[in-house]
Scaffold this motif. Sequence first.
Motif, PDB file in Angstrom:
ATOM      1  N   PRO A 129       4.214   4.242   3.319  1.00 37.03           N
ATOM      2  CA  PRO A 129       3.909   3.115   2.349  1.00 37.03           C
ATOM      3  C   PRO A 129       4.253   1.915   3.302  1.00 37.03           C
ATOM      4  CG  PRO A 129       5.976   4.043   1.459  1.00 37.03           C
ATOM      5  CD  PRO A 129       5.389   4.967   2.774  1.00 37.03           C
ATOM      6  N   PHE A 130       3.688   1.000   3.147  1.00 41.38           N
ATOM      7  CA  PHE A 130       3.731  -0.146   3.870  1.00 41.38           C
ATOM      8  C   PHE A 130       3.583  -1.529   3.122  1.00 41.38           C
ATOM      9  CE2 PHE A 130      -0.339   1.167   4.802  1.00 41.38           C
ATOM     10  CZ  PHE A 130      -1.363  -0.102   4.939  1.00 41.38           C
ATOM     11  N   HIS A 131       4.222  -2.659   3.620  1.00 42.54           N
ATOM     12  CA  HIS A 131       3.870  -4.158   3.293  1.00 42.54           C
ATOM     13  C   HIS A 131       3.033  -4.879   4.313  1.00 42.54           C
ATOM     14  CE1 HIS A 131       7.230  -4.068  -0.090  1.00 42.54           C
ATOM     15  NE2 HIS A 131       6.997  -2.744   0.299  1.00 42.54           N
ATOM     16  N   LEU A 132       2.253  -5.386   4.066  1.00 41.29           N
ATOM     17  CA  LEU A 132       1.239  -6.384   5.237  1.00 41.29           C
ATOM     18  C   LEU A 132       1.106  -7.883   4.528  1.00 41.29           C
ATOM     19  CD1 LEU A 132      -0.684  -6.529   7.664  1.00 41.29           C
ATOM     20  CD2 LEU A 132      -2.490  -5.729   6.065  1.00 41.29           C
ATOM     21  N   ALA A 133       1.559  -8.772   5.438  1.00 45.08           N
ATOM     22  CA  ALA A 133       1.404 -10.027   5.303  1.00 45.08           C
ATOM     23  C   ALA A 133       0.437 -10.637   6.236  1.00 45.08           C
ATOM     24  CB  ALA A 133       2.669 -10.828   5.303  1.00 45.08           C
ATOM     25  N   VAL A 134      -0.510 -11.553   5.789  1.00 38.57           N
ATOM     26  CA  VAL A 134      -1.539 -12.012   6.656  1.00 38.57           C
ATOM     27  C   VAL A 134      -1.577 -13.420   6.162  1.00 38.57           C
ATOM     28  CG1 VAL A 134      -3.926 -12.001   6.963  1.00 38.57           C
ATOM     29  CG2 VAL A 134      -2.814  -9.991   6.432  1.00 38.57           C
ATOM     30  N   LEU A 135      -1.423 -14.413   7.364  1.00 31.97           N
ATOM     31  CA  LEU A 135      -1.607 -15.763   7.267  1.00 31.97           C
ATOM     32  C   LEU A 135      -2.954 -16.210   7.922  1.00 31.97           C
ATOM     33  CD1 LEU A 135      -0.305 -18.373   6.680  1.00 31.97           C
ATOM     34  CD2 LEU A 135       0.602 -18.538   8.924  1.00 31.97           C
ATOM     35  N   ALA A 185     -10.129 -12.194  10.524  1.00 35.26           N
ATOM     36  CA  ALA A 185     -10.099 -11.841  12.016  1.00 35.26           C
ATOM     37  C   ALA A 185      -9.460 -12.712  12.918  1.00 35.26           C
ATOM     38  CB  ALA A 185     -11.831 -11.792  12.618  1.00 35.26           C
ATOM     39  N   GLY A 186      -8.961 -14.001  12.612  1.00 35.58           N
ATOM     40  CA  GLY A 186      -8.018 -14.575  13.601  1.00 35.58           C
ATOM     41  C   GLY A 186      -7.106 -15.175  12.876  1.00 35.58           C
ATOM     42  N   ALA A 187      -6.526 -14.327  11.837  1.00 37.02           N
ATOM     43  CA  ALA A 187      -5.467 -14.649  11.334  1.00 37.02           C
ATOM     44  C   ALA A 187      -4.122 -13.987  12.223  1.00 37.02           C
ATOM     45  CB  ALA A 187      -5.317 -13.901  10.000  1.00 37.02           C
ATOM     46  N   ALA A 188      -3.018 -14.247  11.556  1.00 30.22           N
ATOM     47  CA  ALA A 188      -1.739 -13.592  11.996  1.00 30.22           C
ATOM     48  C   ALA A 188      -1.267 -12.643  10.969  1.00 30.22           C
ATOM     49  CB  ALA A 188      -0.496 -14.641  12.108  1.00 30.22           C
ATOM     50  N   TYR A 189      -0.862 -11.327  11.531  1.00 30.95           N
ATOM     51  CA  TYR A 189      -0.750 -10.183  10.633  1.00 30.95           C
ATOM     52  C   TYR A 189       1.067  -9.916  10.819  1.00 30.95           C
ATOM     53  CZ  TYR A 189      -5.552  -9.900  11.680  1.00 30.95           C
ATOM     54  OH  TYR A 189      -6.736 -10.364  11.810  1.00 30.95           O
ATOM     55  N   VAL A 190       1.537  -9.374   9.844  1.00 30.07           N
ATOM     56  CA  VAL A 190       2.986  -8.726   9.811  1.00 30.07           C
ATOM     57  C   VAL A 190       3.083  -7.745   8.936  1.00 30.07           C
ATOM     58  CG1 VAL A 190       5.641  -9.286   9.618  1.00 30.07           C
ATOM     59  CG2 VAL A 190       3.811 -11.049  10.595  1.00 30.07           C
ATOM     60  N   GLY A 191       3.311  -6.490   9.415  1.00 27.95           N
ATOM     61  CA  GLY A 191       3.555  -5.361   8.627  1.00 27.95           C
ATOM     62  C   GLY A 191       4.954  -4.880   8.769  1.00 27.95           C
ATOM     63  N   THR A 192       5.343  -3.868   7.918  1.00 32.12           N
ATOM     64  CA  THR A 192       6.591  -3.234   7.703  1.00 32.12           C
ATOM     65  C   THR A 192       6.478  -2.212   6.863  1.00 32.12           C
ATOM     66  OG1 THR A 192       9.007  -3.519   7.297  1.00 32.12           O
ATOM     67  CG2 THR A 192       7.608  -4.630   6.055  1.00 32.12           C
ATOM     68  N   VAL A 193       7.384  -1.054   7.254  1.00 28.64           N
ATOM     69  CA  VAL A 193       7.112   0.275   6.453  1.00 28.64           C
ATOM     70  C   VAL A 193       8.126  -0.149   5.314  1.00 28.64           C
ATOM     71  CG1 VAL A 193       7.861   2.581   6.442  1.00 28.64           C
ATOM     72  CG2 VAL A 193       6.548   1.783   8.424  1.00 28.64           C
ATOM     73  N   GLY A 194       7.721   0.141   4.024  1.00 27.34           N
ATOM     74  CA  GLY A 194       8.331  -0.243   3.112  1.00 27.34           C
ATOM     75  C   GLY A 194       7.943   0.563   1.802  1.00 27.34           C
ATOM     76  N   PRO A 195       8.803   0.818   0.599  1.00 29.72           N
ATOM     77  CA  PRO A 195       8.403   1.283  -0.399  1.00 29.72           C
ATOM     78  C   PRO A 195       7.385   0.515  -1.095  1.00 29.72           C
ATOM     79  CG  PRO A 195      10.537   0.104  -1.000  1.00 29.72           C
ATOM     80  CD  PRO A 195      10.132   0.078   0.509  1.00 29.72           C
ATOM     81  N   VAL A 242       0.857  -1.340   0.065  1.00 27.68           N
ATOM     82  CA  VAL A 242      -0.171  -0.099   0.039  1.00 27.68           C
ATOM     83  C   VAL A 242       0.916   1.523   0.066  1.00 27.68           C
ATOM     84  CG1 VAL A 242      -1.505   1.358   1.442  1.00 27.68           C
ATOM     85  CG2 VAL A 242      -1.899  -1.224   1.279  1.00 27.68           C
ATOM     86  N   ASP A 243       0.527   2.413  -0.738  1.00 30.01           N
ATOM     87  CA  ASP A 243       1.306   3.455  -0.811  1.00 30.01           C
ATOM     88  C   ASP A 243       0.863   4.510   0.297  1.00 30.01           C
ATOM     89  OD1 ASP A 243      -0.726   4.946  -1.770  1.00 30.01           O
ATOM     90  OD2 ASP A 243      -0.051   5.225  -3.838  1.00 30.01           O
ATOM     91  N   ALA A 244       1.488   5.475   0.620  1.00 27.83           N
ATOM     92  CA  ALA A 244       1.429   6.330   1.754  1.00 27.83           C
ATOM     93  C   ALA A 244       0.093   6.917   1.571  1.00 27.83           C
ATOM     94  CB  ALA A 244       2.606   7.482   1.770  1.00 27.83           C
ATOM     95  N   ASP A 245      -0.523   7.123   0.433  1.00 29.62           N
ATOM     96  CA  ASP A 245      -2.004   7.585   0.141  1.00 29.62           C
ATOM     97  C   ASP A 245      -3.120   6.804   0.405  1.00 29.62           C
ATOM     98  OD1 ASP A 245      -0.989  10.199  -0.511  1.00 29.62           O
ATOM     99  OD2 ASP A 245      -0.738   9.812  -2.697  1.00 29.62           O
ATOM    100  N   ALA A 270      -6.857   8.447   7.994  1.00 30.92           N
ATOM    101  CA  ALA A 270      -6.714   9.448   8.471  1.00 30.92           C
ATOM    102  C   ALA A 270      -5.123   9.576   8.273  1.00 30.92           C
ATOM    103  CB  ALA A 270      -7.181   9.744  10.099  1.00 30.92           C
ATOM    104  N   ALA A 271      -4.094  10.708   8.824  1.00 31.08           N
ATOM    105  CA  ALA A 271      -2.754  10.566   8.749  1.00 31.08           C
ATOM    106  C   ALA A 271      -2.416   9.238   9.519  1.00 31.08           C
ATOM    107  CB  ALA A 271      -2.386  11.629   9.654  1.00 31.08           C
ATOM    108  N   GLY A 272      -1.498   8.299   8.788  1.00 31.13           N
ATOM    109  CA  GLY A 272      -0.908   7.158   9.213  1.00 31.13           C
ATOM    110  C   GLY A 272      -1.945   6.150   9.709  1.00 31.13           C
ATOM    111  N   MET A 273      -3.342   6.234   9.450  1.00 31.98           N
ATOM    112  CA  MET A 273      -4.149   5.273   9.649  1.00 31.98           C
ATOM    113  C   MET A 273      -4.806   4.595   8.620  1.00 31.98           C
ATOM    114  SD  MET A 273      -6.029   6.877  12.996  1.00 31.98           S
ATOM    115  CE  MET A 273      -5.020   7.586  14.526  1.00 31.98           C
ATOM    116  N   TYR A 274      -4.818   3.375   8.233  1.00 33.15           N
ATOM    117  CA  TYR A 274      -5.420   2.696   7.149  1.00 33.15           C
ATOM    118  C   TYR A 274      -6.109   1.421   7.266  1.00 33.15           C
ATOM    119  CZ  TYR A 274      -1.240   5.085   5.267  1.00 33.15           C
ATOM    120  OH  TYR A 274      -0.487   6.302   5.189  1.00 33.15           O
TER     121      TYR A 274
END
Length: 117
Positions: A110-116, A62-72, A30-33, A49-53
Amino acid sequence: MREAARADTEINSCSPVGLPATARMLFAVVDADGKLVRGLGATSATRLAAGMYQVAFDQDVAGAAYVGTVGPATANGLVPQGIITVAPRSGIANAVFVETHGTSGHVDRPFHLAVLA
């Protein structure tokens, strides 16, 4: 030899972590916008909102595992460092809530989100 075969079976079946055979890896970039740039199973992304997505997927996460990282969001460059937090989206079973922070609080990144799931 038996131990190696058993380990292979457990890895292939995901049984050591209790995941069903239908477990699926989903992701979103996802990009910063708040625009969904690419993903697997991701259906939309929205800047709330600013910094909220919010990132929505094609199944219940809902019962998954999430991993996020700020990245291009594109293949070029780096982004300013930041902190990311991820959580289930309250009241929306197929979505994840993401916050990005800089040194002065919420900031668009911008960020990358992985969901298992």
